[in-house]
Design an enzyme around this catalytic site. Structure first.
Site, PDB file in Angstrom:
ATOM      1  N   GLN A   1      -2.773   2.887   9.882  1.00 52.71           N
ATOM      2  CA  GLN A   1      -1.433   2.864   9.251  1.00 52.71           C
ATOM      3  C   GLN A   1      -0.415   3.649  10.073  1.00 52.71           C
ATOM      4  OE1 GLN A   1      -4.289   3.456   7.632  1.00 52.71           O
ATOM      5  NE2 GLN A   1      -4.204   2.887   5.480  1.00 52.71           N
TER       6      GLN A   1
ATOM      7  N   ASP B   1      -1.766  10.772  -2.278  1.00 52.79           N
ATOM      8  CA  ASP B   1      -2.093   9.733  -3.264  1.00 52.79           C
ATOM      9  C   ASP B   1      -2.314  10.321  -4.639  1.00 52.79           C
ATOM     10  OD1 ASP B   1      -2.917   8.603  -0.503  1.00 52.79           O
ATOM     11  OD2 ASP B   1      -2.660   6.897  -1.869  1.00 52.79           O
TER      12      ASP B   1
ATOM     13  N   ASN C   1      -5.336  12.793  -0.002  1.00 51.60           N
ATOM     14  CA  ASN C   1      -4.530  11.938   0.875  1.00 51.60           C
ATOM     15  C   ASN C   1      -5.477  11.226   1.836  1.00 51.60           C
ATOM     16  OD1 ASN C   1      -1.881  10.965   1.636  1.00 51.60           O
ATOM     17  ND2 ASN C   1      -2.133  12.069   3.547  1.00 51.60           N
ATOM     18  N   LYS C   2      -4.906  10.402   2.679  1.00 46.60           N
ATOM     19  CA  LYS C   2      -5.692   9.566   3.607  1.00 46.60           C
ATOM     20  C   LYS C   2      -6.733  10.393   4.355  1.00 46.60           C
ATOM     21  CE  LYS C   2      -5.553   6.013   3.966  1.00 46.60           C
ATOM     22  NZ  LYS C   2      -6.522   5.183   3.194  1.00 46.60           N
TER      23      LYS C   2
ATOM     24  N   ARG D   1       0.864  -1.179   0.000  1.00 48.51           N
ATOM     25  CA  ARG D   1       0.000   0.000   0.000  1.00 48.51           C
ATOM     26  C   ARG D   1       0.900   1.229   0.000  1.00 48.51           C
ATOM     27  NH1 ARG D   1       1.934   1.913   3.934  1.00 48.51           N
ATOM     28  NH2 ARG D   1       0.632   3.745   3.687  1.00 48.51           N
ATOM     29  N   GLY D   2       0.242   2.397  -0.073  1.00 50.73           N
ATOM     30  CA  GLY D   2       1.019   3.625  -0.223  1.00 50.73           C
ATOM     31  C   GLY D   2       1.184   3.872  -1.722  1.00 50.73           C
ATOM     32  N   ALA D   3       0.901   5.104  -2.136  1.00 47.77           N
ATOM     33  CA  ALA D   3       0.799   5.382  -3.570  1.00 47.77           C
ATOM     34  C   ALA D   3       2.039   4.959  -4.383  1.00 47.77           C
ATOM     35  CB  ALA D   3       0.480   6.867  -3.765  1.00 47.77           C
TER      36      ALA D   3
ATOM     37  N   ARG E   1      -7.110  -0.499  -6.892  1.00 47.79           N
ATOM     38  CA  ARG E   1      -7.407   0.616  -5.979  1.00 47.79           C
ATOM     39  C   ARG E   1      -7.583   1.876  -6.834  1.00 47.79           C
ATOM     40  NH1 ARG E   1      -4.168   1.239  -0.624  1.00 47.79           N
ATOM     41  NH2 ARG E   1      -6.108   2.312  -0.075  1.00 47.79           N
TER      42      ARG E   1
HETATM   43  O1  MRU Z   1      -4.648   3.500   1.954  1.00 47.22           O
HETATM   44  P1  MRU Z   1      -3.159   3.623   1.961  1.00 47.22           P
HETATM   45  O2  MRU Z   1      -2.525   3.083   3.190  1.00 47.22           O
HETATM   46  O3  MRU Z   1      -2.539   3.091   0.685  1.00 47.22           O
HETATM   47  O4  MRU Z   1      -2.955   5.206   1.963  1.00 47.22           O
HETATM   48  C1  MRU Z   1      -1.667   5.744   1.991  1.00 47.22           C
HETATM   49  C2  MRU Z   1      -1.639   7.199   2.130  1.00 47.22           C
HETATM   50  O5  MRU Z   1      -2.643   7.861   2.221  1.00 47.22           O
HETATM   51  C3  MRU Z   1      -0.299   7.853   2.063  1.00 47.22           C
HETATM   52  O6  MRU Z   1      -0.303   9.039   2.780  1.00 47.22           O
HETATM   53  C4  MRU Z   1      -0.005   8.172   0.592  1.00 47.22           C
HETATM   54  O7  MRU Z   1      -0.123   7.039  -0.201  1.00 47.22           O
HETATM   55  C5  MRU Z   1       1.305   8.757   0.423  1.00 47.22           C
HETATM   56  S1  MRU Z   1       2.546   7.527   0.558  1.00 47.22           S
HETATM   57  C6  MRU Z   1       4.064   8.127   0.329  1.00 47.22           C
END
Ligand code: MRU
Length: 372
Positions: free
Chosen positions: A202, A243, A253-254, A52-54, A89
């Protein structure tokens, strides 16, 4: 970064032709490496958030196309693999960016040349991510140092972060946390307030784990505590990842990021977003209304997952049986609340002009292809 003294990335190709990942659903209670052998394995790993994470989602999708081409390099298989990976996703634009880059490289090739080319292209995407994040780290380090200037000598700079924008969210180093690691490694005392980041935690599970492993002092807080800490002068700078950031500087973002930006603005705390260029969506220069916001399972809200005293991972219910739950995964922080966007090329104002000044060729491409 080093894990148990060994340089470790979040994703790599093994000698026997598998894609190896750190399973993030097992952290922080267990460090589990999984082998992915098919494109379906990779799609499942992304959808289930084992990765996970963009930026990491983008790199994983690239390696997924490599596995697909090893099994069947026909045009039909390439198109089917792209479709399967793209559906995993919806919000992180790095997924589309990586798939587009891979398709541009692979589609013109004869099928028998595609597997090797896919491996080289996926490795390049992974290596570029590491280089980009190092550069972001250097720029963010300077911002952290400046934000802490009002602190006395030896007093830690207080950073607040949301979700996980650390090395686990990327191939290595992270985006927002790359600056924290650079500052810490350079001897600047830093302390990080870690938003737990409900519903999947997270922050509490991943950010706290990786900061602890690197020796960075940190404190986990509930998501609702950030505003209170900012009002009391206990936060010098907010630093988050993204993201998808539009060409106009609006930041997806999250979920919960927007509330931190509002509190930061009210309290005069700088709010920076670390955005590698593959996270910038040059096709959106106007309102961000069309960006798909991932809707996740209600169960993530009505329950929590953690380790029981026995060590076993357990899900327990917190909401009454029968209560409905709504679970949008991301929110949009308007550009006007963002102090600056930290990219690999430096810090941009959160605006069309600011981003275009740092990436003139991307802005020109978008204009040439008719983006309004
Ligand atoms: O749902 P996730 O855990 O994939 O979400 C991640 C985030 O929101 C991060 O802040 C984002 O991807 C930036 S990662 C460098």
């Amino acid at each position: 970064v080093n894990v148990n003294g060994k340089p470790t990335r979040t994703i790599w190709a093994s000698a026997d032709g598998a894609v190896e990942i750190i399973d993030q659903t097992a952290l922080p209670h267990a460090f589990v490496v999984r082998s992915l052998r098919t494109v379906a394995d990779v799609a499942h790993a992304i959808a289930s958030m084992q990765v996970r994470g963009a930026p990491l989602i983008g790199a994983a999708a690239a390696y997924g196309l490599w596995l697909a081409m090893r099994a069947d390099a026909s045009d039909g298989a390439l198109a089917a693999a792209r479709t399967a990976l793209a559906a995993t996703r919806p919000t992180a634009v790095n997924l589309r960016w990586a798939l587009d880059a891979m398709m541009a490289r692979l589609a013109p090739l004869a099928p028998d040349a595609r597997a090797d080319a896919a491996r080289a292209a996926a490795d390049a995407i992974a290596d570029d991510d590491v280089a980009i994040n190092r550069a972001i780290g250097a720029h963010a380090h300077a911002l952290i140092r400046a934000a802490g200037a009002r602190r006395g000598a030896g007093e830690p700079v207080q950073v607040l972060t949301h979700c996980n924008a650390g090395w686990l969210a990327t191939v290595d180093w992270g985006t927002a946390l790359a600056g924290v690691y650079a500052a810490h490694d350079a001897g600047l005392p830093v302390h990080v307030w870690v938003d737990e980041t409900r519903p999947r935690n997270q922050g509490a599970a991943l950010t706290a784990w990786e900061l602890g492993a690197h020796g960075v002092p940190h404190t986990v807080i509930v998501d609702n505590a950030g505003g209170h800490l900012m009002q009391r002068g206990q936060v010098d700078v907010v630093l988050v990842g993204t993201d998808r950031t539009t060409a106009a500087g609006d930041v997806v973002n999250k979920i919960g990021t927007y509330l931190k930006a509002l509190a930061a603005r009210d309290c005069g705390v700088p709010f920076y977003v670390a955005a590698p260029s593959p996270s910038i969506d040059w096709t959106i220069r106007g309102a961000p209304d069309g960006i798909p916001i991932e809707e996740r399972a209600a169960e993530e809200v009505t329950t929590v997952v953690g380790a029981a005293a026995s060590g076993a991972t357990t899900r327990v219910r917190v909401a009454p049986d029968g209560s409905r739950a709504h679970n949008p995964g991301f929110d949009v922080t308007p550009a006007r609340l963002v102090t600056g966007i930290v990219t690999e090329r430096g810090v941009a104002a959160a605006s069309r002009d600011g981003l275009a000044r740092l990436f003139p060729e991307r802005a020109a491409d978008a204009a040439a292809s008719g983006v309004p």
